[in-house]
Design a protein around this motif. Sequence first.
Motif, short mmCIF file in Angstrom:
data_model
loop_
_atom_site.label_atom_id
_atom_site.label_comp_id
_atom_site.label_asym_id
_atom_site.label_seq_id
_atom_site.Cartn_x
_atom_site.Cartn_y
_atom_site.Cartn_z
N PRO A 34 33.14 14.96 37.23
CA PRO A 34 34.00 13.85 37.67
C PRO A 34 35.47 14.04 37.27
N GLY A 35 35.70 14.64 36.12
CA GLY A 35 37.08 14.84 35.66
C GLY A 35 37.85 15.75 36.60
N CYS A 36 37.24 16.85 37.00
CA CYS A 36 37.91 17.77 37.93
C CYS A 36 38.00 17.16 39.32
N LEU A 37 37.03 16.32 39.69
CA LEU A 37 37.10 15.65 40.98
C LEU A 37 38.31 14.73 41.03
N ASP A 38 38.54 13.98 39.95
CA ASP A 38 39.74 13.13 39.87
C ASP A 38 41.00 13.96 39.99
N HIS A 39 41.03 15.06 39.27
CA HIS A 39 42.19 15.94 39.27
C HIS A 39 42.43 16.48 40.69
N TYR A 40 41.35 16.93 41.30
CA TYR A 40 41.44 17.45 42.66
C TYR A 40 42.00 16.41 43.62
N ARG A 41 41.47 15.17 43.52
CA ARG A 41 41.93 14.11 44.43
C ARG A 41 43.40 13.82 44.23
N PHE A 42 43.82 13.83 42.96
CA PHE A 42 45.22 13.55 42.65
C PHE A 42 46.13 14.64 43.23
N GLU A 43 45.77 15.90 42.99
CA GLU A 43 46.60 16.99 43.49
C GLU A 43 46.63 17.02 45.01
N ASP A 44 45.48 16.73 45.61
CA ASP A 44 45.40 16.73 47.06
C ASP A 44 46.29 15.64 47.65
N ALA A 45 46.26 14.45 47.07
CA ALA A 45 47.09 13.34 47.54
C ALA A 45 48.57 13.65 47.32
#
Length: 75
Positions: A34-45
Amino acid sequence: MDCREFEAKLWAFLDGELDAAACAELRAHLEDCPGCLDHYRFEDALRLFVRRCCQETVPDALRARLDHLLARLEE
Ligand SMILES: [Zn+2]
């Protein structure tokens, strides 16, 4: 893949520079972490936001807001 490896490859992944096998590894990590998923979503946005702001059709108000944001980051 661990989180450090994921972070090292995240930008290449977002830029579509990884091959299919590497993409599959990153997606597998996202499902478990979940931590990397949050990071991924943030960078993608963030990436979409910046890209939109770099287009010439960006309204002045949005561009001004981005300039303001970047100026704060540089402080
Ligand atoms: Zn992770």
